[in-house]
Design a protein around this motif. Structure first.
Motif, PDB file in Angstrom:
ATOM      1  N   ARG A   7       0.813  -1.720  -0.112  1.00  0.00           N
ATOM      2  CA  ARG A   7      -0.065   0.240  -0.091  1.00  0.00           C
ATOM      3  C   ARG A   7       1.288   1.038   0.452  1.00  0.00           C
ATOM      4  O   ARG A   7       1.833   1.553   0.463  1.00  0.00           O
ATOM      5  N   SER A   8       0.049   2.339  -0.916  1.00  0.00           N
ATOM      6  CA  SER A   8       1.054   3.208  -0.747  1.00  0.00           C
ATOM      7  C   SER A   8       0.376   4.254   0.181  1.00  0.00           C
ATOM      8  O   SER A   8      -1.081   4.395  -0.159  1.00  0.00           O
ATOM      9  N   LEU A   9       0.684   5.336   0.541  1.00  0.00           N
ATOM     10  CA  LEU A   9       0.110   6.788   1.135  1.00  0.00           C
ATOM     11  C   LEU A   9       0.224   7.924   0.936  1.00  0.00           C
ATOM     12  O   LEU A   9       1.485   8.148   0.163  1.00  0.00           O
ATOM     13  N   ARG A  10      -0.304   8.949   0.688  1.00  0.00           N
ATOM     14  CA  ARG A  10      -0.958  10.429   0.307  1.00  0.00           C
ATOM     15  C   ARG A  10      -0.489  10.483   1.370  1.00  0.00           C
ATOM     16  O   ARG A  10      -1.189  10.380   2.621  1.00  0.00           O
ATOM     17  N   LEU A  11       0.786  11.325   1.400  1.00  0.00           N
ATOM     18  CA  LEU A  11       1.027  11.792   2.469  1.00  0.00           C
ATOM     19  C   LEU A  11       1.549  13.352   2.369  1.00  0.00           C
ATOM     20  O   LEU A  11       1.431  14.148   1.053  1.00  0.00           O
ATOM     21  N   VAL A  12       1.128  14.157   3.264  1.00  0.00           N
ATOM     22  CA  VAL A  12       2.047  15.934   3.332  1.00  0.00           C
ATOM     23  C   VAL A  12       2.577  15.995   4.413  1.00  0.00           C
ATOM     24  O   VAL A  12       3.005  15.710   4.730  1.00  0.00           O
ATOM     25  N   PHE A  13       3.581  16.942   3.620  1.00  0.00           N
ATOM     26  CA  PHE A  13       4.827  17.788   4.619  1.00  0.00           C
ATOM     27  C   PHE A  13       4.752  18.898   4.847  1.00  0.00           C
ATOM     28  O   PHE A  13       4.869  19.598   4.958  1.00  0.00           O
ATOM     29  N   ALA A  26      13.612  11.959   0.710  1.00  0.00           N
ATOM     30  CA  ALA A  26      13.576  10.495   1.638  1.00  0.00           C
ATOM     31  C   ALA A  26      11.528   9.891   0.653  1.00  0.00           C
ATOM     32  O   ALA A  26      11.936   9.245   0.202  1.00  0.00           O
ATOM     33  N   LEU A  27      11.364  10.775   1.201  1.00  0.00           N
ATOM     34  CA  LEU A  27       9.117  10.510   1.090  1.00  0.00           C
ATOM     35  C   LEU A  27       9.545  10.323  -0.044  1.00  0.00           C
ATOM     36  O   LEU A  27       8.533   9.356  -0.481  1.00  0.00           O
ATOM     37  N   ALA A  28       9.476  11.824  -1.047  1.00  0.00           N
ATOM     38  CA  ALA A  28       9.327  12.079  -2.534  1.00  0.00           C
ATOM     39  C   ALA A  28       9.498  10.604  -3.353  1.00  0.00           C
ATOM     40  O   ALA A  28       9.204  10.471  -4.244  1.00  0.00           O
ATOM     41  N   ALA A  29      10.782  10.537  -2.863  1.00  0.00           N
ATOM     42  CA  ALA A  29      11.704   8.449  -3.401  1.00  0.00           C
ATOM     43  C   ALA A  29      10.756   7.330  -2.926  1.00  0.00           C
ATOM     44  O   ALA A  29      11.500   6.585  -3.404  1.00  0.00           O
ATOM     45  N   SER A  30      10.342   7.246  -1.881  1.00  0.00           N
ATOM     46  CA  SER A  30      10.187   5.954  -1.512  1.00  0.00           C
ATOM     47  C   SER A  30       8.458   5.938  -2.314  1.00  0.00           C
ATOM     48  O   SER A  30       8.358   6.240  -3.086  1.00  0.00           O
ATOM     49  N   ARG A  31       7.433   4.350  -1.821  1.00  0.00           N
ATOM     50  CA  ARG A  31       6.496   3.997  -2.198  1.00  0.00           C
ATOM     51  C   ARG A  31       5.436   5.094  -2.049  1.00  0.00           C
ATOM     52  O   ARG A  31       4.390   4.726  -3.287  1.00  0.00           O
ATOM     53  N   HIS A  32       5.541   5.784  -1.030  1.00  0.00           N
ATOM     54  CA  HIS A  32       4.680   6.870  -0.624  1.00  0.00           C
ATOM     55  C   HIS A  32       4.697   8.141  -1.805  1.00  0.00           C
ATOM     56  O   HIS A  32       5.380   8.137  -2.641  1.00  0.00           O
ATOM     57  N   HIS A  33       3.493   8.783  -1.571  1.00  0.00           N
ATOM     58  CA  HIS A  33       3.049   9.975  -3.000  1.00  0.00           C
ATOM     59  C   HIS A  33       2.890  11.024  -1.953  1.00  0.00           C
ATOM     60  O   HIS A  33       1.359  11.503  -0.886  1.00  0.00           O
ATOM     61  N   VAL A  34       3.964  11.881  -1.730  1.00  0.00           N
ATOM     62  CA  VAL A  34       4.220  13.208  -1.410  1.00  0.00           C
ATOM     63  C   VAL A  34       2.697  14.344  -2.096  1.00  0.00           C
ATOM     64  O   VAL A  34       3.216  14.303  -3.492  1.00  0.00           O
ATOM     65  N   VAL A  35       1.456  14.420  -1.454  1.00  0.00           N
ATOM     66  CA  VAL A  35       0.918  15.759  -2.305  1.00  0.00           C
ATOM     67  C   VAL A  35       0.916  16.817  -2.139  1.00  0.00           C
ATOM     68  O   VAL A  35      -0.489  17.789  -3.253  1.00  0.00           O
ATOM     69  N   GLY A  36       1.512  17.270  -1.200  1.00  0.00           N
ATOM     70  CA  GLY A  36       1.905  18.771  -0.748  1.00  0.00           C
ATOM     71  C   GLY A  36       2.939  18.872   0.572  1.00  0.00           C
ATOM     72  O   GLY A  36       2.745  17.965   1.247  1.00  0.00           O
ATOM     73  N   VAL A  37       3.205  20.004   0.107  1.00  0.00           N
ATOM     74  CA  VAL A  37       3.867  20.204   0.935  1.00  0.00           C
ATOM     75  C   VAL A  37       3.374  21.839   2.404  1.00  0.00           C
ATOM     76  O   VAL A  37       2.717  22.607   1.065  1.00  0.00           O
ATOM     77  N   VAL A  38       3.616  22.393   3.310  1.00  0.00           N
ATOM     78  CA  VAL A  38       3.482  23.113   3.738  1.00  0.00           C
ATOM     79  C   VAL A  38       4.495  23.676   4.491  1.00  0.00           C
ATOM     80  O   VAL A  38       5.395  23.072   5.534  1.00  0.00           O
ATOM     81  N   CYS A  39       4.988  24.728   4.607  1.00  0.00           N
ATOM     82  CA  CYS A  39       6.307  26.126   4.544  1.00  0.00           C
ATOM     83  C   CYS A  39       5.841  27.164   5.755  1.00  0.00           C
ATOM     84  O   CYS A  39       4.750  27.455   4.886  1.00  0.00           O
TER      85      CYS A  39
END
Length: 321
Positions: A7-13, A26-39
């Protein structure tokens, strides 16, 4: 979503400074999907006060990840709608620099996860590496915890320690810890996706706190021992920095070596001057100052400093006039 049978997770960083970049990458290169970033928003920097994007934003844009930079999280319906629209399974936070509200924490169904720069419950708070060095700890580390509203109280999923060497400062420790944080966070998200993640509640009897540092924390008290002052120099680098005064001008100290010797000089007095540095008397032992900066000048090693500034044995440091 799945990748193979995983399973791949949808993640916000959520993150802002340079130390958070390796974990985002590292998260962007993993099996998971970084769908947004908050800074945090772009801030003015340098003498020209030019607006500069934070390192996490620059990395996210390079990776093609959408970025939002809210001025605040509380009472911000536009941001809350964006966070919900990303439809994340979980959110990651590392050095974001803004307190999360319960409304924000409640959005992802699998929760928020933080990479914290200590082995919790030791050094909860904003400056864990600084306080580990200041206190003479022999080790520090990274903890992956599930975030709760009350600061750094969440249960621990993973942790890993590293030793603190006699010359380590916050820069050198982050150099060691950043790749560990990245690796552990990916492992935590893999376990979360696989349903194998386990949490351990923190032992409240072992809690210590690492509060935000203030500028005045950097002033040297020469009546303290050389070892303690050396820890202050390393622990407060780069901010707020460590300083004393010479002839009414601020003298910043960037690097020094504590010397275990007996002397009869008053604390703060210059014992000797050589190409190796300025030896200054402390309450116990002495400190060899090797890199410094006089107010209005540049940071330089002791040899270069002494070429342009005469310092005599017997001078006193620390007396602001």
């Amino acid at each position: 979503m799945t990748q193979g049978d995983k399973r791949s997770l949808r993640l916000v960083f959520f993150g802002t400074p340079e130390v958070a970049v390796p974990t985002l990458e590292a998260l962007a290169a993993s099996r998971h999907h970084v769908v947004g970033v908050v800074c945090q928003p772009d801030r003015p920097k340098g003498r020209g006060r030019v607006l500069m994007p934070p390192p996490v934003k620059q990395t996210a844009l390079t990776l093609g990840i959408p970025v939002v930079q809210p001025e605040k999280l509380k009472n911000n319906p536009e941001f809350m709608q964006q966070l919900r629209d990303w439809n994340a399974d979980a959110c990651i936070v590392m050095a974001y620099g803004v307190f999360l509200t319960q409304e924000v924490l409640d959005v992802p169904p699998l929760g928020f996860y933080n990479a914290h720069g200590s082995v919790l419950p030791r050094w909860r708070g904003a400056a864990p590496l600084n306080w580990a060095i200041l206190s003479g700890d022999e080790s520090t580390g990274i903890t992956i915890q599930k975030v709760r509203l009350k600061f750094d109280t969440g249960p621990v999923a993973l942790a890993e320690s590293v030793p603190i060497g006699p010359k380590d400062d916050t820069h050198s420790l982050w150099d060691q810890l950043c790749p560990i944080a990245a690796r552990l966070m990916v492992e935590a998200m893999d376990r979360l996706a696989d349903g194998t993640i386990e949490f351990v509640e923190q032992d409240e009897s072992k809690v210590t706190w690492a509060p935000i540092l203030k500028k005045e924390d950097g002033e040297i008290d020469w009546s303290k021992g050389a070892v303690e002052i050396d820890r202050q120099i390393r622990g407060l680098k780069p901010w707020p920095g460590t300083y004393t005064y010479r002839q009414g001008k601020m003298l910043k100290i960037y690097r020094a070596t504590p010397l275990d010797n007996s002397h009869f000089h008053a604390p703060g007095s210059v014992i000797s001057v050589s190409k190796n540095g300025l030896e200054v008397a402390c309450g116990e032992g002495s400190l060899l100052i090797e890199e410094l900066q006089l107010q209005g000048g540049k940071c330089m090693d002791a040899r270069a400093f002494l070429n342009g500034c005469r310092v005599d044995s017997g001078e006193s440091l620390g007396r602001k006039s």
